[in-house]
Design an enzyme around this catalytic site. Structure first.
Site, PDB file in Angstrom:
ATOM      1  N   GLY A  62       0.811  -1.206   0.000  1.00  0.00           N
ATOM      2  CA  GLY A  62       0.000   0.000   0.000  1.00  0.00           C
ATOM      3  C   GLY A  62       0.844   1.255   0.000  1.00  0.00           C
ATOM      4  O   GLY A  62       0.625   2.180  -0.790  1.00  0.00           O
ATOM      5  N   GLU A  98      10.144   3.673   6.596  1.00  0.00           N
ATOM      6  CA  GLU A  98      10.130   2.205   6.624  1.00  0.00           C
ATOM      7  C   GLU A  98      11.462   1.705   7.192  1.00  0.00           C
ATOM      8  O   GLU A  98      12.520   1.983   6.623  1.00  0.00           O
ATOM      9  CB  GLU A  98       9.908   1.661   5.217  1.00  0.00           C
ATOM     10  CG  GLU A  98      10.126   0.162   5.061  1.00  0.00           C
ATOM     11  CD  GLU A  98       9.293  -0.671   6.007  1.00  0.00           C
ATOM     12  OE1 GLU A  98       9.875  -1.494   6.750  1.00  0.00           O
ATOM     13  OE2 GLU A  98       8.057  -0.499   6.022  1.00  0.00           O
ATOM     14  N   GLN A 158       4.309 -11.477   0.663  1.00  0.00           N
ATOM     15  CA  GLN A 158       3.879 -12.526   1.585  1.00  0.00           C
ATOM     16  C   GLN A 158       2.819 -13.478   1.028  1.00  0.00           C
ATOM     17  O   GLN A 158       2.741 -14.621   1.499  1.00  0.00           O
ATOM     18  CB  GLN A 158       3.423 -11.897   2.901  1.00  0.00           C
ATOM     19  CG  GLN A 158       4.572 -11.232   3.640  1.00  0.00           C
ATOM     20  CD  GLN A 158       4.191 -10.718   5.012  1.00  0.00           C
ATOM     21  OE1 GLN A 158       3.473 -11.370   5.757  1.00  0.00           O
ATOM     22  NE2 GLN A 158       4.678  -9.534   5.349  1.00  0.00           N
ATOM     23  N   CYS A 212      -4.496 -11.971   5.098  1.00  0.00           N
ATOM     24  CA  CYS A 212      -4.806 -13.144   4.269  1.00  0.00           C
ATOM     25  C   CYS A 212      -5.533 -14.214   5.084  1.00  0.00           C
ATOM     26  O   CYS A 212      -4.968 -15.270   5.399  1.00  0.00           O
ATOM     27  CB  CYS A 212      -3.542 -13.724   3.644  1.00  0.00           C
ATOM     28  SG  CYS A 212      -3.915 -14.887   2.313  1.00  0.00           S
ATOM     29  N   LYS A 251      -8.212  -8.353   4.969  1.00  0.00           N
ATOM     30  CA  LYS A 251      -6.899  -7.719   4.901  1.00  0.00           C
ATOM     31  C   LYS A 251      -6.008  -8.530   3.954  1.00  0.00           C
ATOM     32  O   LYS A 251      -5.325  -9.458   4.369  1.00  0.00           O
ATOM     33  CB  LYS A 251      -6.312  -7.608   6.301  1.00  0.00           C
ATOM     34  CG  LYS A 251      -7.176  -6.738   7.234  1.00  0.00           C
ATOM     35  CD  LYS A 251      -6.589  -6.620   8.616  1.00  0.00           C
ATOM     36  CE  LYS A 251      -7.494  -5.808   9.531  1.00  0.00           C
ATOM     37  NZ  LYS A 251      -7.680  -4.415   9.110  1.00  0.00           N
ATOM     38  N   THR A 252      -6.046  -8.161   2.678  1.00  0.00           N
ATOM     39  CA  THR A 252      -5.303  -8.882   1.649  1.00  0.00           C
ATOM     40  C   THR A 252      -4.578  -7.899   0.738  1.00  0.00           C
ATOM     41  O   THR A 252      -4.949  -6.722   0.647  1.00  0.00           O
ATOM     42  CB  THR A 252      -6.237  -9.749   0.779  1.00  0.00           C
ATOM     43  OG1 THR A 252      -7.071  -8.886  -0.017  1.00  0.00           O
ATOM     44  CG2 THR A 252      -7.116 -10.661   1.629  1.00  0.00           C
ATOM     45  N   CYS A 259      -9.421 -13.623  -2.249  1.00  0.00           N
ATOM     46  CA  CYS A 259      -8.701 -14.637  -1.493  1.00  0.00           C
ATOM     47  C   CYS A 259      -8.590 -15.877  -2.373  1.00  0.00           C
ATOM     48  O   CYS A 259      -9.522 -16.691  -2.427  1.00  0.00           O
ATOM     49  CB  CYS A 259      -9.434 -14.971  -0.195  1.00  0.00           C
ATOM     50  SG  CYS A 259      -8.480 -16.033   0.893  1.00  0.00           S
TER      51      CYS A 259
END
Length: 445
Positions: free
Chosen positions: A43, A64, A72, A190, A333-334, A369
């Site tokens: 994001g 970061e 992931q 995920c 949350k993906t 998903c």
């Protein structure tokens, strides 16, 4: 060389901006940018790539701390022995936008009333606009004994960079007994991943000739195998056909590694505590909002960044946006959700920066998903997390098991991730979905 260049650039920027500041350092930030992005995940990089190209250098900063960027979603394939771990990781310097300043540090505090964030080194960074893309926090301590047991003696998790590299080795070494898989009593990134590795492991046991000696157990703290019934009913049918024992509302609370016992709380039965012996166990750990967000003025009651579910703009601080796992958006949350979220956020942010009054872009809750149920088998679940209704791209019933969808998810989408999403050019499949609408057959759910 690129990493060195980025660090040097960041240091020079810190010193230069701090030097030219005329006001007292006590009242002014050490650095200031038009846009500050917190987080170098998909994001944060998608937003910063687009906005920094538009605004040019010294206008956008990405905060970061990590040296590495992980894709992931590939870790299920790594744990299942279908991909090499090296394919899931790149140096952060290689994916950081060239026009953005990389501040390699952690955010410890937000001060949205003064438009600043505080770093771990004590410096402050000011902004005109803030984008929070800090991901989700994995709470390994949420299960007693898990942290010490992880990666040893058959205890693994595909949610950890080190442990995921041991999952397939543990599956290969498995000679029979109880193979246990868990789903936590919390939001998680995920949410389909715990079932994916369950199906891949069950298939691996069949291929290695130990399935008849094995009891496959899936203990989930949820009340169903998958949150969206449109796909969940198909997934449950497959679990039944493959003799996967599914226990609902079973929350893992402890790993007793010395005795190979996993202790669960049965939330459907008054919190009754029950122990399961395991020979192999894959744990999806409890997860939640990062602490520095949860304790800030940006958080809602649950600790997520409190944003409007349509516009991704903060409900109180109008120059603040959030994207992805750290946000309060009520969808899964993906990484797939982030693709569509990024398009909405960038439209609304960029027109704010340009001072243009336009209709706000609206996020429809799209997420995906890809439910891996075998080495060459995948159910491509695409839906709105807001409505629970399908938002499928292709003009077919995507509840069917597909070899093509597996190839798409395993080989094509990673390339789109690295070369499209992270560079800001991919904002999800909505345009393709609209294109296929003209030939999409109408069907009953």
């Amino acid at each position: 060389m690129l990493a060195a260049r980025t660090r040097i650039s960041s240091i020079v920027t810190k010193r230069t901006l701090a030097t030219v500041a005329k006001e007292s350092p006590k009242s002014q930030p050490d650095q200031k940018f038009k846009v500050v992005v917190v987080g170098g995940g998909p994001g944060g990089l998608s937003v910063s790539s687009t906005v920094s190209k538009l605004l040019g250098k010294n206008q956008v900063a990405v905060i970061e701390p990590s040296n590495k960027h992980y894709y992931q979603p590939l870790w299920t394939y790594v744990g299942g022995g279908l991909k090499n771990f090296s394919e899931s990781v790149k140096p952060m310097a290689d994916v950081m936008p060239l026009d953005a300043e990389w501040i390699q540090d952690k955010v410890t505090e937000f001060d949205p009333d003064n438009n600043t964030v505080k770093l771990a080194d004590g410096q402050t960074v000011g902004y005109e606009y803030l984008v929070v893309a800090a991901g989700i926090q994995v709470n390994w301590d949420g299960v007693k004994g898990l942290k010490d047991a992880l990666g040893k003696d058959g205890v693994t998790s595909n949610y950890d960079a080190d442990s995921v590299q041991k999952t397939y080795k543990f599956l290969q070494d498995f000679k029979g007994g109880n193979a246990l898989f868990t789903f936590p009593n919390s939001p998680l990134k995920c949410p389909g991943a715990p079932t994916k590795i369950t199906f891949l492991a069950e298939e691996a046991f069949r291929l290695s000739g130990v399935r008849d000696k094995t009891k496959v157990i899936y203990n989930t703290a949820a009340g169903k195998i998958f949150g969206v019934d449109h796909y969940g009913k198909v997934l449950q049918k497959l679990a039944d056909e493959r003799d996967i024992n599914v226990n609902f509302q079973h929350e893992l609370i402890e790993i007793d590694a010395n005795n190979h016992q996993a202790i669960f709380k049965n939330n459907a039965n008054g919190g009754e505590v029950k122990s399961f012996e395991y020979d192999f166990i894959h744990v999806a750990p409890p997860q939640g909002p990062p602490k520095f967000i949860k304790e800030s003025k940006l958080a809602d009651a649950a600790g997520w960044v409190d944003v409007n579910k349509d516009t991704l703009r903060h409900n109180k601080y109008k120059n603040v946006f959030a994207i992805g796992d750290c946000s309060s958006l009520p969808t899964s949350k993906t990484a797939a959700a982030i693709t569509s979220e990024s398009g909405v956020l960038k439209w609304n942010l960029i027109h704010d920066i340009q001072g243009k009054k336009v209709d706000q872009a609206v996020y429809d809750g799209y997420t995906s998903c890809p439910l891996i149920v075998g080495r060459d088998q995948l159910i491509l679940a695409e839906f709105s997390g807001y409505t629970g209704q399908p938002l499928e791209t292709f003009p077919v019933d995507q509840r069917g098991i597909s070899r093509i969808s597996q190839y798409l998810n395993k080989e094509v989408i990673p390339a789109i991730y690295w070369n499209g999403l992270l560079k800001g050019s991919w904002v999800g499949p909505r345009a393709f979905r609209r294109m296929f609408d003209v030939v999409r057959p109408k069907r009953d759910n």
